[in-house]
Design a protein around this motif. Structure first.
Motif, PDB file in Angstrom:
ATOM      1  N   GLY A  10     110.047  68.552 -46.127  1.00  0.00           N
ATOM      2  CA  GLY A  10     109.977  67.329 -46.922  1.00  0.00           C
ATOM      3  C   GLY A  10     110.262  67.610 -48.381  1.00  0.00           C
ATOM      4  N   ASN A  53     121.643  66.607 -38.733  1.00  0.00           N
ATOM      5  CA  ASN A  53     122.919  66.526 -39.444  1.00  0.00           C
ATOM      6  C   ASN A  53     122.906  67.571 -40.569  1.00  0.00           C
ATOM      7  OD1 ASN A  53     124.926  65.800 -41.261  1.00  0.00           O
ATOM      8  ND2 ASN A  53     124.483  63.606 -41.175  1.00  0.00           N
ATOM      9  N   ASP A  55     124.281  67.751 -43.257  1.00  0.00           N
ATOM     10  CA  ASP A  55     124.291  67.163 -44.604  1.00  0.00           C
ATOM     11  C   ASP A  55     122.914  66.645 -45.021  1.00  0.00           C
ATOM     12  OD1 ASP A  55     126.930  67.691 -44.872  1.00  0.00           O
ATOM     13  OD2 ASP A  55     127.630  65.637 -44.574  1.00  0.00           O
ATOM     14  N   ALA A  56     121.980  66.555 -44.083  1.00  0.00           N
ATOM     15  CA  ALA A  56     120.679  65.963 -44.395  1.00  0.00           C
ATOM     16  C   ALA A  56     119.805  66.922 -45.209  1.00  0.00           C
ATOM     17  CB  ALA A  56     119.966  65.583 -43.100  1.00  0.00           C
ATOM     18  N   ALA A  57     118.857  66.357 -45.960  1.00  0.00           N
ATOM     19  CA  ALA A  57     117.973  67.177 -46.800  1.00  0.00           C
ATOM     20  C   ALA A  57     116.617  66.497 -46.950  1.00  0.00           C
ATOM     21  CB  ALA A  57     118.602  67.384 -48.176  1.00  0.00           C
ATOM     22  N   ASP A  58     115.603  67.311 -47.204  1.00  0.00           N
ATOM     23  CA  ASP A  58     114.240  66.851 -47.514  1.00  0.00           C
ATOM     24  C   ASP A  58     113.506  66.201 -46.339  1.00  0.00           C
ATOM     25  OD1 ASP A  58     114.412  67.752 -50.112  1.00  0.00           O
ATOM     26  OD2 ASP A  58     115.135  65.849 -50.903  1.00  0.00           O
ATOM     27  N   TYR A  59     114.048  66.274 -45.146  1.00  0.00           N
ATOM     28  CA  TYR A  59     113.359  65.716 -43.971  1.00  0.00           C
ATOM     29  C   TYR A  59     112.149  66.593 -43.627  1.00  0.00           C
ATOM     30  CZ  TYR A  59     116.590  69.242 -42.284  1.00  0.00           C
ATOM     31  OH  TYR A  59     117.307  70.398 -42.170  1.00  0.00           O
ATOM     32  N   LEU A  60     111.158  65.969 -42.988  1.00  0.00           N
ATOM     33  CA  LEU A  60     109.990  66.719 -42.508  1.00  0.00           C
ATOM     34  C   LEU A  60     110.308  67.342 -41.158  1.00  0.00           C
ATOM     35  CD1 LEU A  60     107.216  64.117 -43.407  1.00  0.00           C
ATOM     36  CD2 LEU A  60     107.450  66.390 -44.432  1.00  0.00           C
ATOM     37  N   ASP A  80     112.368  64.539 -38.920  1.00  0.00           N
ATOM     38  CA  ASP A  80     112.542  63.110 -39.203  1.00  0.00           C
ATOM     39  C   ASP A  80     113.902  62.610 -38.721  1.00  0.00           C
ATOM     40  OD1 ASP A  80     110.132  62.493 -40.451  1.00  0.00           O
ATOM     41  OD2 ASP A  80     110.816  63.187 -42.407  1.00  0.00           O
ATOM     42  N   ILE A  81     114.898  63.496 -38.742  1.00  0.00           N
ATOM     43  CA  ILE A  81     116.266  63.102 -38.417  1.00  0.00           C
ATOM     44  C   ILE A  81     116.494  63.065 -36.908  1.00  0.00           C
ATOM     45  CG2 ILE A  81     118.718  63.685 -38.821  1.00  0.00           C
ATOM     46  CD1 ILE A  81     117.361  63.254 -41.449  1.00  0.00           C
TER      47      ILE A  81
ATOM     48  N   GLN B  90     115.113  56.805 -36.239  1.00  0.00           N
ATOM     49  CA  GLN B  90     116.387  56.987 -36.942  1.00  0.00           C
ATOM     50  C   GLN B  90     117.444  55.960 -36.542  1.00  0.00           C
ATOM     51  OE1 GLN B  90     117.953  59.141 -39.261  1.00  0.00           O
ATOM     52  NE2 GLN B  90     115.829  59.433 -39.875  1.00  0.00           N
ATOM     53  N   ASN B 153     107.000  60.918 -47.771  1.00  0.00           N
ATOM     54  CA  ASN B 153     108.264  61.636 -47.954  1.00  0.00           C
ATOM     55  C   ASN B 153     109.398  60.676 -48.299  1.00  0.00           C
ATOM     56  OD1 ASN B 153     109.695  64.062 -48.018  1.00  0.00           O
ATOM     57  ND2 ASN B 153     110.458  63.806 -45.933  1.00  0.00           N
ATOM     58  N   ALA B 154     110.396  61.255 -48.966  1.00  0.00           N
ATOM     59  CA  ALA B 154     111.683  60.585 -49.173  1.00  0.00           C
ATOM     60  C   ALA B 154     112.731  61.599 -48.771  1.00  0.00           C
ATOM     61  CB  ALA B 154     111.862  60.206 -50.642  1.00  0.00           C
ATOM     62  N   PHE B 155     113.779  61.169 -48.061  1.00  0.00           N
ATOM     63  CA  PHE B 155     114.801  62.139 -47.664  1.00  0.00           C
ATOM     64  C   PHE B 155     116.191  61.512 -47.648  1.00  0.00           C
ATOM     65  CE2 PHE B 155     115.388  60.794 -43.197  1.00  0.00           C
ATOM     66  CZ  PHE B 155     114.190  60.116 -42.916  1.00  0.00           C
ATOM     67  N   TRP B 156     117.157  62.402 -47.546  1.00  0.00           N
ATOM     68  CA  TRP B 156     118.566  62.048 -47.459  1.00  0.00           C
ATOM     69  C   TRP B 156     118.997  62.416 -46.048  1.00  0.00           C
ATOM     70  CZ3 TRP B 156     122.835  59.788 -49.189  1.00  0.00           C
ATOM     71  CH2 TRP B 156     124.100  60.332 -48.908  1.00  0.00           C
ATOM     72  N   ASN B 157     119.462  61.453 -45.254  1.00  0.00           N
ATOM     73  CA  ASN B 157     119.759  61.773 -43.845  1.00  0.00           C
ATOM     74  C   ASN B 157     121.220  62.157 -43.631  1.00  0.00           C
ATOM     75  OD1 ASN B 157     121.267  59.426 -43.700  1.00  0.00           O
ATOM     76  ND2 ASN B 157     120.068  58.505 -42.042  1.00  0.00           N
ATOM     77  N   GLY B 158     121.937  62.358 -44.722  1.00  0.00           N
ATOM     78  CA  GLY B 158     123.347  62.745 -44.643  1.00  0.00           C
ATOM     79  C   GLY B 158     124.258  61.559 -44.917  1.00  0.00           C
ATOM     80  N   ASN B 193     126.719  67.196 -50.972  1.00  0.00           N
ATOM     81  CA  ASN B 193     127.429  67.088 -49.678  1.00  0.00           C
ATOM     82  C   ASN B 193     128.919  66.900 -49.874  1.00  0.00           C
ATOM     83  OD1 ASN B 193     124.960  65.152 -47.782  1.00  0.00           O
ATOM     84  ND2 ASN B 193     125.102  67.344 -48.166  1.00  0.00           N
ATOM     85  N   TYR B 200     122.082  74.002 -46.053  1.00  0.00           N
ATOM     86  CA  TYR B 200     120.671  73.732 -46.328  1.00  0.00           C
ATOM     87  C   TYR B 200     119.772  74.790 -45.696  1.00  0.00           C
ATOM     88  CZ  TYR B 200     116.951  70.576 -47.834  1.00  0.00           C
ATOM     89  OH  TYR B 200     115.867  70.016 -48.491  1.00  0.00           O
ATOM     90  N   HIS B 275     112.545  74.544 -50.820  1.00  0.00           N
ATOM     91  CA  HIS B 275     111.889  74.000 -52.016  1.00  0.00           C
ATOM     92  C   HIS B 275     111.073  75.060 -52.747  1.00  0.00           C
ATOM     93  CE1 HIS B 275     112.577  70.651 -49.251  1.00  0.00           C
ATOM     94  NE2 HIS B 275     112.730  69.906 -50.329  1.00  0.00           N
TER      95      HIS B 275
END
Lengths: 103, 370
Positions: A10, A53, A55-60, A80-81, B90, B153-158, B193, B200, B275
């Protein structure tokens, strides 16, 4: 049945963990847990639900292990993804248990 | 103060000399002809030329982009805010559209905050670096709020940003959507990206995370026109119930009781969370900015932007980041300049001695003709 749940990653990179034993839960809650496990088809899920994916980032990331009283054990790792739709409510429940513990 | 290590190659780079000497009127067709039909030596030289030409073109485009910003407006900004209505699935993303460009306020605190913050981040990238959205081609910036229940949480799923509400146990409610640096952090994952595309995982993952923190903090500073001395250098200030912030760039590892960020490469381990290792590059960025003074985005931020968009590759590590930021500073501000020195010394404090990068090896393999 023993349930071990671990959440990591996360945006904060925080790890949180909880261990539950259904023998110590109220019977109404045990029914809820059992129904969440059934809905998710937990024992039919692969040990890893797949790579997110790239390209994804910060997911738990989540790791759930169930161990029944007769020794049947199964671990599922997901994110999360990549969480299968059927498993989302069970993860929601486990996250709430962590929140209760930390409150 | 440390001395700058002697740089072996000076511009004009010897390779450029070869290029000018051997290919006075290079066209893609001529080079292609040499690759297909030339002798082995001609073919090698032609491939070499192509790599260098492509590399210089990339650099030139990145620099031209930076110069051309004055005349550009914000006409192409496209924001889309969705409500995922507490679903954690998702496949249900993005959810119900609640606001798009020029639309009125939704009355939903998180939705409106995310809409406004997206605008600030777009404006920063456009005005400071002449970048038109995450892909530089004006792609819509999509966010979903109210993901899951009490989600920390906050995230970027691509493809899009996703925001939780916070649970008031570890994260204050509504803070993720409110904090501009959090939005800057997530949107920068999208920029990365589309540019360096840092993997990552491992060192490149730590760098990817650090890029998001560096641009996140710059966006906050830019919006309030803060100097490097006035800024707090925190990421996610006020987000955590039990701590000051998520991360501190001034002093990695001290922002909250769980903060385990490192700030020196000697402490790096490959199994670290991205992180945690990102602290190395965060600290180098902070030190370089402080050393140069003024405003972060004007000089050191520009170097970091060029490094991320024109130099680093998917598998670059901390040494590559040190080498390229050092080299870009030399190109932009001159060898031996205050800025170049500041970057060298900053990376040294973070445990890495910057070296002259190998610009030929740096060229992305996909541009080589088959």
């Amino acid at each position: 049945m023993r349930i071990s749940f671990e959440q990591s990653g996360g945006i904060a990179g925080l790890s949180k963990k909880i261990n539950l034993d259904t023998n110590f839960l109220p019977s109404s809650e045990v029914q809820v847990v059992q129904s969440l496990i059934n809905t998710s088809n937990f024992y039919d899920l692969p040990n890893n639900t797949g790579q997110p994916n790239p390209d994804a980032a910060d997911y738990l990331r989540y790791k759930i292990t169930l161990e029944s009283d007769n020794g049947r054990k199964h671990t599922v790792e997901t994110t999360d993804i990549t969480t299968p739709a059927g498993l989302s409510p069970f993860i929601g429940y486990l996250r709430r248990k962590i929140q209760e513990q930390r409150r | 103060m440390y001395e700058i290590r002697h740089r072996e190659q000076k511009w004009p780079h010897p390779i450029i000399t070869i290029f000018i000497y051997h290919f006075p009127c290079t066209t893609a067709a001529a080079v292609e002809h040499k690759i297909k039909d030339g002798s082995a030596e001609q073919r090698d030289r032609a491939i070499y030329t192509l790599k260098i030409t492509q590399f210089i073109r990339g650099q030139r485009m990145a620099l031209a982009g930076l110069r051309g910003f004055a005349a550009s407006g914000l006409a192409e900004m496209r924001r889309e805010i969705y409500d995922i209505q507490n679903s954690q699935t998702q496949t249900e993303l993005p959810g119900r559209l609640v606001r798009q460009e020029s639309g009125g306020e939704t009355g939903d605190l998180d939705g409106d905050n995310v809409y406004n913050n997206t605008g600030s981040v777009y404006e920063f990238y456009k005005k400071v670096f002449n970048r038109n959205s995450l892909d530089n081609h004006g792609m819509p910036m999509v966010s979903s709020v109210h993901f899951a229940r009490d989600f920390d949480n906050a995230f970027w799923n691509g493809r899009q940003m996703v925001y939780g509400d916070g649970d008031d146990v570890d994260f204050e409610k509504h803070k993720l959507a409110e904090l501009l640096d959090v939005m800057g952090h997530e949107m920068t994952h999208g920029v990365t990206n589309h540019t360096s595309n840092l993997d990552y995982v491992g060192e490149s993952g730590g760098l990817n995370e650090s890029m998001s923190d560096c641009f996140g903090v710059m966006i906050s500073q830019w919006t309030s026109n803060q100097t490097v001395d006035a800024a707090h250098w925190l990421i996610g200030e006020g987000l955590m119930t039990g701590g000051n912030a998520l991360r501190s760039m001034r002093d990695p590892g001290t922002a909250n009781p769980y903060d385990d960020q490192i700030k020196n490469y000697r402490d790096y381990r490959p199994d670290m969370d991205v992180h945690t290792s990102s602290g190395i590059a965060n600290y180098a960025f902070y030190l370089a900015c402080k050393s140069v003074g003024g405003r972060s985005w004007e000089k050191i931020g520009k170097v970091w932007y060029i490094a991320n968009t024109a130099r680093l590759r998917h598998n670059s590590g901390f040494q590559d980041a040190a080498n390229h930021t050092f080299d870009v500073a030399g190109s932009l501000f001159g060898e031996g300049s205050l800025e170049e020195n500041a970057i060298f010394n900053a990376w040294r404090e973070a445990g890495i001695d910057a070296e002259k990068p190998d610009l030929v090896a740096n060229v992305r393999p996909r541009i080589i003709m088959r």
